[in-house]
Scaffold this motif. Structure first.
Motif, PDB file in Angstrom:
ATOM      1  N   VAL A  44     -49.401  28.519  37.769  1.00 49.45           N
ATOM      2  CA  VAL A  44     -50.807  28.861  37.591  1.00 49.45           C
ATOM      3  C   VAL A  44     -51.476  27.661  36.948  1.00 49.45           C
ATOM      4  O   VAL A  44     -51.094  27.234  35.851  1.00 49.45           O
ATOM      5  N   PHE A  45     -52.442  27.095  37.667  1.00 51.06           N
ATOM      6  CA  PHE A  45     -53.222  25.971  37.146  1.00 51.06           C
ATOM      7  C   PHE A  45     -54.489  26.532  36.521  1.00 51.06           C
ATOM      8  O   PHE A  45     -54.957  27.605  36.887  1.00 51.06           O
ATOM      9  N   GLY A  46     -55.096  25.804  35.608  1.00 51.85           N
ATOM     10  CA  GLY A  46     -56.343  26.234  34.998  1.00 51.85           C
ATOM     11  C   GLY A  46     -57.492  26.157  35.987  1.00 51.85           C
ATOM     12  O   GLY A  46     -57.390  25.532  37.036  1.00 51.85           O
ATOM     13  N   GLY A  47     -58.576  26.804  35.681  1.00 51.94           N
ATOM     14  CA  GLY A  47     -59.758  26.747  36.539  1.00 51.94           C
ATOM     15  C   GLY A  47     -59.739  27.798  37.632  1.00 51.94           C
ATOM     16  O   GLY A  47     -59.083  28.826  37.521  1.00 51.94           O
ATOM     17  N   ALA A  48     -60.442  27.511  38.711  1.00 50.21           N
ATOM     18  CA  ALA A  48     -60.632  28.489  39.772  1.00 50.21           C
ATOM     19  C   ALA A  48     -59.465  28.555  40.755  1.00 50.21           C
ATOM     20  O   ALA A  48     -59.376  29.488  41.538  1.00 50.21           O
ATOM     21  N   GLU A  49     -58.574  27.569  40.725  1.00 51.98           N
ATOM     22  CA  GLU A  49     -57.446  27.562  41.661  1.00 51.98           C
ATOM     23  C   GLU A  49     -56.446  28.650  41.282  1.00 51.98           C
ATOM     24  O   GLU A  49     -56.007  28.733  40.136  1.00 51.98           O
ATOM     25  N   PRO A  50     -56.079  29.504  42.236  1.00 53.69           N
ATOM     26  CA  PRO A  50     -55.078  30.536  41.936  1.00 53.69           C
ATOM     27  C   PRO A  50     -53.696  29.913  41.795  1.00 53.69           C
ATOM     28  O   PRO A  50     -53.543  28.699  41.957  1.00 53.69           O
ATOM     29  N   ARG A  51     -52.705  30.732  41.543  1.00 51.52           N
ATOM     30  CA  ARG A  51     -51.357  30.188  41.425  1.00 51.52           C
ATOM     31  C   ARG A  51     -50.939  29.552  42.738  1.00 51.52           C
ATOM     32  O   ARG A  51     -51.408  29.932  43.809  1.00 51.52           O
ATOM     33  N   ARG A  52     -50.056  28.576  42.632  1.00 49.17           N
ATOM     34  CA  ARG A  52     -49.623  27.837  43.818  1.00 49.17           C
ATOM     35  C   ARG A  52     -48.099  27.869  43.892  1.00 49.17           C
ATOM     36  O   ARG A  52     -47.418  27.759  42.868  1.00 49.17           O
ATOM     37  N   MET A  53     -47.595  28.027  45.105  1.00 46.27           N
ATOM     38  CA  MET A  53     -46.158  28.103  45.323  1.00 46.27           C
ATOM     39  C   MET A  53     -45.626  26.732  45.728  1.00 46.27           C
ATOM     40  O   MET A  53     -46.200  26.056  46.575  1.00 46.27           O
ATOM     41  N   PHE A  54     -44.515  26.342  45.139  1.00 44.71           N
ATOM     42  CA  PHE A  54     -43.832  25.104  45.488  1.00 44.71           C
ATOM     43  C   PHE A  54     -42.432  25.446  45.964  1.00 44.71           C
ATOM     44  O   PHE A  54     -41.696  26.184  45.294  1.00 44.71           O
ATOM     45  N   LEU A  55     -42.075  24.935  47.134  1.00 48.16           N
ATOM     46  CA  LEU A  55     -40.748  25.131  47.697  1.00 48.16           C
ATOM     47  C   LEU A  55     -39.869  23.943  47.336  1.00 48.16           C
ATOM     48  O   LEU A  55     -40.366  22.846  47.077  1.00 48.16           O
ATOM     49  N   GLU A  56     -38.578  24.141  47.381  1.00 44.73           N
ATOM     50  CA  GLU A  56     -37.644  23.061  47.093  1.00 44.73           C
ATOM     51  C   GLU A  56     -37.904  21.852  47.993  1.00 44.73           C
ATOM     52  O   GLU A  56     -37.821  20.704  47.562  1.00 44.73           O
ATOM     53  N   GLU A  57     -38.272  22.095  49.254  1.00 43.59           N
ATOM     54  CA  GLU A  57     -38.556  21.024  50.218  1.00 43.59           C
ATOM     55  C   GLU A  57     -39.770  20.183  49.824  1.00 43.59           C
ATOM     56  O   GLU A  57     -39.944  19.070  50.314  1.00 43.59           O
ATOM     57  N   ASP A  58     -40.644  20.721  48.987  1.00 40.26           N
ATOM     58  CA  ASP A  58     -41.832  19.985  48.546  1.00 40.26           C
ATOM     59  C   ASP A  58     -41.475  18.832  47.603  1.00 40.26           C
ATOM     60  O   ASP A  58     -42.303  17.965  47.362  1.00 40.26           O
ATOM     61  N   ALA A  59     -40.249  18.844  47.111  1.00 41.09           N
ATOM     62  CA  ALA A  59     -39.772  17.819  46.175  1.00 41.09           C
ATOM     63  C   ALA A  59     -40.728  17.638  44.994  1.00 41.09           C
ATOM     64  O   ALA A  59     -40.987  16.526  44.547  1.00 41.09           O
ATOM     65  N   ALA A  60     -41.256  18.753  44.514  1.00 42.35           N
ATOM     66  CA  ALA A  60     -42.152  18.704  43.348  1.00 42.35           C
ATOM     67  C   ALA A  60     -41.353  18.304  42.113  1.00 42.35           C
ATOM     68  O   ALA A  60     -40.174  18.640  41.980  1.00 42.35           O
ATOM     69  N   ARG A  61     -42.010  17.566  41.236  1.00 40.46           N
ATOM     70  CA  ARG A  61     -41.425  17.184  39.957  1.00 40.46           C
ATOM     71  C   ARG A  61     -42.174  17.912  38.860  1.00 40.46           C
ATOM     72  O   ARG A  61     -43.404  17.906  38.838  1.00 40.46           O
ATOM     73  N   TYR A  62     -41.448  18.530  37.965  1.00 33.19           N
ATOM     74  CA  TYR A  62     -42.035  19.302  36.867  1.00 33.19           C
ATOM     75  C   TYR A  62     -41.711  18.602  35.561  1.00 33.19           C
ATOM     76  O   TYR A  62     -40.553  18.420  35.214  1.00 33.19           O
ATOM     77  N   THR A  63     -42.739  18.206  34.838  1.00 30.42           N
ATOM     78  CA  THR A  63     -42.547  17.608  33.526  1.00 30.42           C
ATOM     79  C   THR A  63     -42.860  18.669  32.496  1.00 30.42           C
ATOM     80  O   THR A  63     -43.991  19.158  32.412  1.00 30.42           O
ATOM     81  N   VAL A  64     -41.849  19.069  31.754  1.00 27.62           N
ATOM     82  CA  VAL A  64     -42.006  20.102  30.728  1.00 27.62           C
ATOM     83  C   VAL A  64     -42.808  19.526  29.573  1.00 27.62           C
ATOM     84  O   VAL A  64     -42.521  18.441  29.078  1.00 27.62           O
ATOM     85  N   LEU A  65     -43.837  20.255  29.190  1.00 28.89           N
ATOM     86  CA  LEU A  65     -44.734  19.785  28.126  1.00 28.89           C
ATOM     87  C   LEU A  65     -44.426  20.486  26.808  1.00 28.89           C
ATOM     88  O   LEU A  65     -44.017  21.642  26.789  1.00 28.89           O
ATOM     89  N   PRO A  66     -44.672  19.787  25.714  1.00 27.92           N
ATOM     90  CA  PRO A  66     -44.537  20.443  24.416  1.00 27.92           C
ATOM     91  C   PRO A  66     -45.516  21.626  24.346  1.00 27.92           C
ATOM     92  O   PRO A  66     -46.593  21.560  24.949  1.00 27.92           O
ATOM     93  N   PRO A  67     -45.162  22.684  23.648  1.00 18.49           N
ATOM     94  CA  PRO A  67     -46.014  23.874  23.596  1.00 18.49           C
ATOM     95  C   PRO A  67     -47.462  23.610  23.213  1.00 18.49           C
ATOM     96  O   PRO A  67     -48.354  24.287  23.698  1.00 18.49           O
TER      97      PRO A  67
END
Length: 71
Positions: A44-67
């Motif tokens: 879920v991104f902020g703003g008007a964009e609804p949640r977005r699905m990422f598949l393993e094939e998308d090769a998305a990178r997730y950087t965990v942020l401090p709380p």
């Protein structure tokens, strides 16, 4: 605490992340849901964009942020 880049399998619900996919920085969001093996992740991104699905094939990178990094 420093940011760490991980695969979807290392995420959990409610975690703040910065998402990069397709060579683009898509911004920060919160992990809304994911499959048990992390092959599908919903962010879920902020703003008007609804949640977005990422598949393993998308090769998305997730950087965990401090709380305190997510507002």
């Amino acid at each position: 605490m420093t940011a760490t880049t991980v695969k979807g399998s290392a995420l959990w619900r409610g975690q703040g992340v910065r998402v990069q996919a397709g060579g683009h920085d898509l911004g920060t969001g919160v992990v809304d849901d994911l499959t048990e093996d992390g092959s599908i992740v919903w962010i879920v991104f902020g703003g008007a964009e609804p949640r977005r699905m990422f598949l393993e094939e998308d090769a998305a990178r997730y950087t965990v942020l401090p709380p305190t990094s997510i507002r």
